[in-house]
Design a protein around this motif. Sequence first.
Motif, PDB file in Angstrom:
ATOM      1  N   GLN A   3      33.092  -6.661  -2.775  1.00  0.00           N
ATOM      2  CA  GLN A   3      32.604  -6.397  -4.127  1.00  0.00           C
ATOM      3  C   GLN A   3      32.339  -4.910  -4.353  1.00  0.00           C
ATOM      4  N   ASP A   6      35.523  -3.204  -5.290  1.00  0.00           N
ATOM      5  CA  ASP A   6      35.868  -3.460  -6.683  1.00  0.00           C
ATOM      6  C   ASP A   6      35.074  -2.549  -7.610  1.00  0.00           C
ATOM      7  N   LYS A  10      36.601   0.306 -10.103  1.00  0.00           N
ATOM      8  CA  LYS A  10      36.244   0.260 -11.526  1.00  0.00           C
ATOM      9  C   LYS A  10      35.652   1.604 -11.960  1.00  0.00           C
TER      10      LYS A  10
END
Length: 120
Positions: A3, A6, A10
């Motif tokens: 996570q 990610d 982003k």
Amino acid sequence: MAQHNDLGFKGEAIAKQYLVQLGYEILDENWTHGKAEVDLIAYINKQIIFVEVKTRSSVSFGLPEDFVSLAKQKQMDLAANEYIELMNHQGEIRFDIVSILFDKQNKYTIKHIEDAFWPS
């Protein structure tokens, strides 16, 4: 994928879009030299800018920009020197940090710290 990876990807996409909107030309993304990586390499006003993007979802351990360590700064300096030589750039350079902080509603604030550090 983890996570936190990610979130990092982003954040880099947001930082890139932000810089482009300000008129920066993005020369490279995730450029590596040896063990050193530069998240974004941008160009504006005849100046190459080496950008470290730090993204966090909490300030529990500090602000995102607090995580650009001296070791990271030195690695960026090594990478920058190689990049400058490869591009035969004769102008000025600088090192910026783009700090992105997400809240629990997935909204974010962005802070662009120009000339954030100069590796010694």
